[in-house]
Scaffold this motif. Structure first.
Motif, PDB file in Angstrom:
ATOM      1  N   GLY A 107       0.815  -1.209   0.000  1.00 43.46           N
ATOM      2  CA  GLY A 107       0.000   0.000   0.000  1.00 43.46           C
ATOM      3  C   GLY A 107       0.849   1.259   0.000  1.00 43.46           C
ATOM      4  O   GLY A 107       0.582   2.207  -0.749  1.00 43.46           O
ATOM      5  N   VAL A 108       1.897   1.280   0.830  1.00 38.48           N
ATOM      6  CA  VAL A 108       2.785   2.440   0.894  1.00 38.48           C
ATOM      7  C   VAL A 108       3.507   2.648  -0.434  1.00 38.48           C
ATOM      8  O   VAL A 108       3.665   3.788  -0.906  1.00 38.48           O
ATOM      9  N   ALA A 109       3.933   1.556  -1.059  1.00 38.72           N
ATOM     10  CA  ALA A 109       4.629   1.657  -2.342  1.00 38.72           C
ATOM     11  C   ALA A 109       3.728   2.269  -3.411  1.00 38.72           C
ATOM     12  O   ALA A 109       4.162   3.127  -4.191  1.00 38.72           O
ATOM     13  N   ILE A 110       2.464   1.838  -3.442  1.00 38.96           N
ATOM     14  CA  ILE A 110       1.532   2.376  -4.435  1.00 38.96           C
ATOM     15  C   ILE A 110       1.265   3.850  -4.185  1.00 38.96           C
ATOM     16  O   ILE A 110       1.230   4.664  -5.111  1.00 38.96           O
ATOM     17  N   ILE A 111       1.096   4.221  -2.915  1.00 39.80           N
ATOM     18  CA  ILE A 111       0.849   5.619  -2.574  1.00 39.80           C
ATOM     19  C   ILE A 111       2.051   6.490  -2.940  1.00 39.80           C
ATOM     20  O   ILE A 111       1.905   7.586  -3.474  1.00 39.80           O
ATOM     21  N   SER A 112       3.243   6.006  -2.668  1.00 39.27           N
ATOM     22  CA  SER A 112       4.441   6.792  -2.971  1.00 39.27           C
ATOM     23  C   SER A 112       4.609   7.000  -4.472  1.00 39.27           C
ATOM     24  O   SER A 112       5.153   8.020  -4.905  1.00 39.27           O
ATOM     25  N   ARG A 113       4.140   6.042  -5.251  1.00 41.31           N
ATOM     26  CA  ARG A 113       4.238   6.175  -6.706  1.00 41.31           C
ATOM     27  C   ARG A 113       3.124   7.052  -7.261  1.00 41.31           C
ATOM     28  O   ARG A 113       3.328   7.815  -8.204  1.00 41.31           O
ATOM     29  N   GLU A 114       1.943   6.938  -6.673  1.00 40.49           N
ATOM     30  CA  GLU A 114       0.788   7.719  -7.121  1.00 40.49           C
ATOM     31  C   GLU A 114       0.465   8.766  -6.067  1.00 40.49           C
ATOM     32  O   GLU A 114      -0.579   8.734  -5.429  1.00 40.49           O
ATOM     33  N   GLY A 115       1.362   9.700  -5.861  1.00 38.85           N
ATOM     34  CA  GLY A 115       1.212  10.684  -4.807  1.00 38.85           C
ATOM     35  C   GLY A 115      -0.023  11.542  -4.910  1.00 38.85           C
ATOM     36  O   GLY A 115      -0.451  12.151  -3.947  1.00 38.85           O
TER      37      GLY A 115
END
Length: 293
Positions: A107-115
Motif C-alpha cells: 500500500g505504501v509503495a503504491i501511494i508513494s508512486r501515485e502521490g
C-alpha cells in the motif's frame, strides 16, 4: 479553550453520522477485544489493520468499492495468517509479521508512486469524522449486529478456546474452525471501523477497554460488559472531543480510553496498597467453563 457545547454540533449531519459510527465502533471493538486480550492476540488486531490498509489502496487503484476490496483482502489475510500459524515450524508472530507488513508495504509503495491520491488515505490511517457516510453506518451497524450474534452463538466454543484450548476438542469444539471464524470476525471489525478509528489506532481500541475491564472485575461476563460499554462511551465522547479540539477522531477516542485506563489503574493500585493485597488476581473463570460440562 474551545467552545464546549453538546447541542451545537448536532446541527451538522456529518457529526451525527460520526457520533453513531464512533459509538458502534467503540462498542464492537470493546466486545471482540475481550477475546483478543485474553487470548493474547493483540498483535493480530494490529497486524490485520495494517494488512487491510494495503487492500484499501489496491481497491482504490482498481476502482473497487472499499468494503468489497478491503473486506476480501482482510479475509484472505486472516485466512493466510490462520493457515500459516498452524505450521509448527513457524510461530504466530512471524506469520503475522510476514503477511501484514508485506501488505502494508504494498500500500505504501503504491501511494508513494501515485502521490496524487495520498491524501485520500489520511482517514484510513488516522480516522476522519468528515469521512463517515450513511453507507458506512449501514455497514458498521450490520457488522456490529453480526458480531454480537456470532459471539452469542459461539459463546461456548470461544470460551473454551480462550481458557482451555487443549481440552476444547474433548468437548466437541472444532478448534480449527473456531480459530478461522474468529479471525474472519476480527477482520470484519477492522474493515468496518477503519474509516472512523484509522489503521494506526484500531489495535489500541481493541486492547484498552478490555484491559480496563480486567482491572475492575474478575468475572468474564462483567469484563465483557464493561469493555463494551466503555468502548461505546469513549467513542461517543471522543467524537465531541475531536470536534471541539479539531483533532483526528481516532486519536481523540484512543486518548480518552487511555485516560480512563490511567485513572482506573491508579485507583486499583491505590486501593490495593490501602487494603494490602495484589492489585490484580488471576481471572477465575473455571466455573464458567465447567458450566458447559
Amino acid at each position: 479553550m474551545p467552545d464546549i457545547s453538546f447541542s451545537e454540533p448536532l446541527q451538522y449531519e456529518f457529526f451525527k453520522n460520526a457520533l453513531i459510527a464512533a459509538t458502534l465502533s467503540g462498542a464492537v471493538c470493546g466486545l471482540i477485544g475481550v477475546y483478543v486480550v485474553l487470548r493474547k492476540m493483540s498483535y493480530i488486531g494490529h497486524g490485520l489493520s495494517h494488512a487491510i490498509f494495503g487492500g484499501a489502496v489496491v481497491s482504490f487503484v482498481a476502482s473497487v468499492n472499499f468494503y468489497i476490496g478491503a473486506g476480501l483482502w482482510g479475509f484472505l489475510s486472516a485466512l493466510l495468517i490462520n493457515l500459516t500459524t498452524r505450521k509448527r515450524q513457524i510461530s504466530a508472530d512471524v506469520a503475522i509479521g510476514v503477511v501484514t507488513t508485506a501488505s502494508f508495504a504494498l500500500g505504501v509503495a503504491i501511494i508513494s508512486r501515485e502521490g496524487r491520491f495520498s491524501r485520500n488515505f489520511e482517514a484510513a490511517l488516522f480516522g476522519n469524522v468528515l469521512g463517515v457516510t450513511s453507507t458506512d453506518l449501514y455497514i458498521l451497524g450490520a457488522v456490529t449486529i453480526g458480531v454480537a450474534a456470532l459471539v452469542a452463538v459461539l459463546y461456548k466454543q470461544l470460551l473454551f478456546m480462550t481458557f482451555d484450548p487443549e481440552v476444547a476438542p474433548a468437548y466437541g469444539v472444532r478448534t480449527g474452525w473456531v480459530d478461522t471464524a474468529f479471525a474472519l470476525i476480527l477482520a470484519a471489525v477492522v474493515v468496518a471501523t477503519m474509516r472512523i478509528l484509522g489503521v494506526t489506532l484500531i489495535a489500541a481500541a481493541l486492547v484498552i477497554p478490555p484491559i480496563t475491564g480486567r482491572l475492575l472485575t474478575n468475572s468474564f461476563s462483567r469484563m465483557m460488559a464493561i469493555s463494551t460499554v466503555m468502548g461505546a462511551l469513549t467513542g461517543f465522547l471522543g467524537i465531541y472531543i475531536s470536534y471541539w479540539w479539531d483533532i483526528a477522531s481516532g486519536a481523540a477516542i484512543v486518548l480518552l480510553q487511555a485516560a480512563v485506563f490511567l485513572v482506573v489503574i491508579s485507583w486499583t493500585l491505590l486501593r490495593a496498597r490501602i487494603l494490602g493485597r495484589p492489585a490484580a488476581e488471576a481471572l477465575p473463570l473455571g466455573s464458567e467453563v465447567a458450566a458447559f460440562d
